[in-house]
Structure formats: structure tokens, C-alpha cells
Design a protein around this motif. Structure first.
Motif, mmCIF file in Angstrom:
data_model
loop_
_atom_site.group_PDB
_atom_site.id
_atom_site.type_symbol
_atom_site.label_atom_id
_atom_site.label_comp_id
_atom_site.label_asym_id
_atom_site.label_seq_id
_atom_site.Cartn_x
_atom_site.Cartn_y
_atom_site.Cartn_z
ATOM 1 N N TYR A 179 -52.806 -27.513 78.665
ATOM 2 C CA TYR A 179 -54.105 -27.629 77.986
ATOM 3 C C TYR A 179 -55.038 -28.458 78.875
ATOM 4 O O TYR A 179 -54.642 -29.515 79.377
ATOM 5 C CB TYR A 179 -53.966 -28.309 76.615
ATOM 6 C CG TYR A 179 -55.319 -28.605 76.018
ATOM 7 C CD1 TYR A 179 -56.090 -27.586 75.467
ATOM 8 C CD2 TYR A 179 -55.864 -29.892 76.070
ATOM 9 C CE1 TYR A 179 -57.364 -27.838 74.976
ATOM 10 C CE2 TYR A 179 -57.138 -30.151 75.572
ATOM 11 C CZ TYR A 179 -57.883 -29.117 75.033
ATOM 12 O OH TYR A 179 -59.146 -29.356 74.556
ATOM 13 N N GLU A 234 -55.095 -23.260 73.492
ATOM 14 C CA GLU A 234 -56.531 -23.467 73.291
ATOM 15 C C GLU A 234 -56.898 -24.814 72.704
ATOM 16 O O GLU A 234 -58.071 -25.184 72.683
ATOM 17 C CB GLU A 234 -57.080 -22.351 72.394
ATOM 18 C CG GLU A 234 -57.244 -21.067 73.173
ATOM 19 C CD GLU A 234 -57.722 -19.929 72.325
ATOM 20 O OE1 GLU A 234 -58.074 -20.162 71.144
ATOM 21 O OE2 GLU A 234 -57.733 -18.795 72.845
ATOM 22 N N SER A 235 -55.924 -25.526 72.133
ATOM 23 C CA SER A 235 -56.269 -26.853 71.626
ATOM 24 C C SER A 235 -55.145 -27.815 71.986
ATOM 25 O O SER A 235 -53.984 -27.398 72.134
ATOM 26 C CB SER A 235 -56.487 -26.829 70.118
ATOM 27 O OG SER A 235 -55.249 -26.703 69.483
ATOM 28 N N GLU A 236 -55.489 -29.099 72.096
ATOM 29 C CA GLU A 236 -54.482 -30.067 72.525
ATOM 30 C C GLU A 236 -53.363 -30.183 71.505
ATOM 31 O O GLU A 236 -52.208 -30.409 71.863
ATOM 32 C CB GLU A 236 -55.150 -31.429 72.764
ATOM 33 C CG GLU A 236 -54.177 -32.400 73.396
ATOM 34 C CD GLU A 236 -54.782 -33.755 73.709
ATOM 35 O OE1 GLU A 236 -55.977 -33.990 73.423
ATOM 36 O OE2 GLU A 236 -54.025 -34.598 74.243
#
Ligand SMILES: NC(=O)c1ccc[n+]([C@@H]2O[C@H](COP(=O)([O-])OP(=O)(O)OC[C@H]3O[C@@H](n4cnc5c(N)ncnc54)[C@H](OP(=O)(O)O)[C@@H]3O)[C@@H](O)[C@H]2O)c1
Length: 271
Positions: free
Chosen positions: A132, A159-161
Motif C-alpha cells: 500500500y 487500495e487502503s492501508e
């Protein structure tokens, strides 16, 4: 070619360096900073790369800095490095449970940061890594970092942490789930009369074959399972036993527990 510096020359750093060299990265573009003389000597002899015990001088002018130390010391190591960072360097952390916000706070700059979650099969160039990147990271930096992790297996971007916690639950901790299954298959094989070595070899070879089929076939794992399950046969009976023991709910509980522990670690180590 980009210059890559590893802070910490333990297991993960040496397997990444080994993979990078096997994939054609130039030795003189790789530096490892590591306090233990023995580790430095091994890395230098085995891979012909540059080694040092000085983190600050190591990172001067680096394009990529991979923080490959234990989560417990990440805060101290990052704070020590903060004043030496070039804002154009991309920092990659492979530590579980250390958030980008925490790293940004310790490093004290708005810099490109990537979190990477590799796993131990990277040691045999069959790793799986989730990555990420924060919004400051350029595509060219993501490409170089992707190349590093692809050198030791498969890598993908999330797509997100918060999905890094999910990567930990699936592939970070995942090798241990399969090792546990191998232990069980070997021990039950012995109970069923097979010699220990033979039971272990049959279980390992079966896991290898199943993993190869699952990764090479166009069929999904469900279709492959159906293919080996003849109506009224032995596999059908075995799978029915898994179903009645609720194997799926055991896995769900185990993987959710790994995810929760990863979030707890983020709270413990990110102050
Ligand atoms: N192993 C895995 O499967 C795996 C998978 C995913 C992520 N990770 C993460 O990868 C990171 C490294 O794991 P590892 O298994 O490679 O650990 P490791 O073998 O213990 O390597 C860390 C190395 O960093 C050195 N070190 C300690 N203090 C340092 C400092 N101030 N500056 C530079 N180096 C320093 C350590 O030396 P000393 O031994 O002398 O302290 C050690 O050689 C961890 O954050 C871990 O969570 C590991």
C-alpha cells in the motif's frame, strides 16, 4: 537503476536481497545497514553488496529505503533517521502493525511511504506480498518497489492501508496455517499406520501439488475440489467430515483473530 538501502540485515532483508540479485539488480546499487558484524560479513560474502553499520550515512542519496527491523524498534530507528532523509526517497516499511501515520510522525517529513507485507516463503522465492502506498508516492517509485517484491514471488497493491491487516490475516500469517495442516496430516497418517517420514513426505508433496494446480489451472479451487470428489467416494466422505466439524468457521475465527492482533499491534507500537 535505483539505489536501494535496507535498514536491518536479518531474515527478510537477506531474502529480498537474494531475490533482487537473482532478478538482475546490480550489487553496487544495494546497501544493507546492519549492526551485527557476522550478518554484515555473510551478506557481503554471499551477495557482493555494500554493507555498513551506519544507518544515517547508508541512506544518503538512496532512492528506496527499506525499513527491515522489528516493529518494537521501528520508532527509535525512524527517529534516528529523520534528519538524514532526502524527501525524494521512498520509504518502505515491512513491519507488521506500524502505520503510515506513525512513520510519517517519526520521520518528520511529508515523504512517500509504502507499507509492504511479505511472508516467509519469500525465502524460497515463492512469497506473497501486499503493498500500500501513500498519496505522495509516484508511480515510478511504486514500480521499483513492486520489482523488489516480485523478485521473491507474487506481489499486489491494495487500495487502503487497513487492507494490509487483511493481507496479514491471509498471506502474512498464512504459511503457518498450511504448516499446521501438514503437521496434522502427518500425525494422522502415522496413526493410520504409515511410517513418519513417509506420512510427512506424502503430505508435503500433496500440498505442493495442490498449490501448483490451484495456481496454474484455469479452474477455480472449488472446481478443482469438485473434480477430485467422486460421488460416494473417499474424498466426499472426508469433506463431509470437515463440513460437520465446521472447518470454515475455524478458519474464519483464526483469520479474524490474526486481523484483530494486527490492529492491536498498531495501537501498541505506533505511539
Ligand atoms: N520474517 C517474516 O516472515 C516477516 C514477514 C513479514 C514482515 N516481517 C517484518 O520484517 C521485519 C524484519 O523481520 P526479520 O524476520 O528480518 O527480523 P530479523 O531477522 O530480526 O532482522 C532484523 C535485523 O535488524 C537488525 N537491527 C536491530 N537494530 C537495528 C538498527 N538500529 N539498525 C539497523 N538494523 C538493526 C537486527 O540486529 P539484531 O539481531 O542485532 O537486533 C536484525 O539483524 C520485521 O518488522 C517483521 O515484522 C517479517
Amino acid at each position: 537503476m535505483s539505489s536501494v538501502v535496507f535498514i536491518g540485515g536479518g531474515n527478510m532483508a537477506s531474502c529480498l536481497v537474494g531475490g533482487m540479485i537473482a532478478q538482475g539488480f546490480k550489487q553496487d546499487k544495494i546497501t544493507v545497514s546492519e549492526p551485527k558484524q557476522d550478518n554484515r560479513n555473510n551478506l557481503e560474502t554471499k551477495f557482493g553488496i555494500c554493507v555498513t553499520d551506519n544507518n544515517q550515512t547508508a541512506i544518503a542519496g538512496a532512492d528506496v529505503v527499506v525499513l527491515a527491523v522489528k516493529p518494537q524498534i521501528m520508532r527509535r530507528v525512524s527517529l534516528d533517521l529523520a534528519s538524514s532523509f532526502n524527501p525524494k526517497t521512498v520509504v518502505v516499511s515491512i513491519a507488521a502493525g506500524i502505520s503510515i501515520d506513525a512513520l510519517q510522525g517519526w520521520l518528520g517529513h511529508s515523504i512517500p511511504i509504502i507499507r509492504a507485507m511479505p511472508n516467509t516463503p519469500s525465502l524460497v522465492l515463492t512469497g506473497a506480498t501486499g503493498l500500500y502506498a501513500n498519496h505522495l508516492t509516484q508511480q515510478s517509485q511504486k514500480d521499483v518497489v513492486n520489482d523488489i517484491f516480485e523478485a521473491v514471488g507474487y506481489s499486489c497493491w491494495v487500495e487502503s492501508e487497513k487492507l494490509i491487516d487483511s493481507v496479514i490475516a491471509v498471506s502474512g500469517s498464512g504459511p503457518a496455517y498450511f504448516f499446521r495442516i501438514l503437521e496434522i496430516m502427518k500425525s494422522v497418517g502415522q496413526e493410520l499406520g504409515l511410517p513418519e517420514g513417509l506420512a510427512g513426505n506424502l503430505a508435503k508433496q500433496t500440498a505442493l501439488g495442490a498449490a501448483k494446480m490451484a495456481s496454474q489451472s484455469d479452474l477455480s479451487p472449488s472446481q478443482l475440489r469438485e473434480q477430485v470428489t467422486s460421488p460416494g467416494g473417499t474424498t466426499e466422505r472426508a469433506l463431509a467430515a470437515f463440513q460437520s466439524e465446521n472447518l470454515e468457521s475455524s478458519f474464519r475465527r483464526a483469520m479474524t483473530s490474526a486481523l484483530e492482533r494486527s490492529r492491536e499491534m498498531a495501537r501498541d507500537f505506533s505511539d
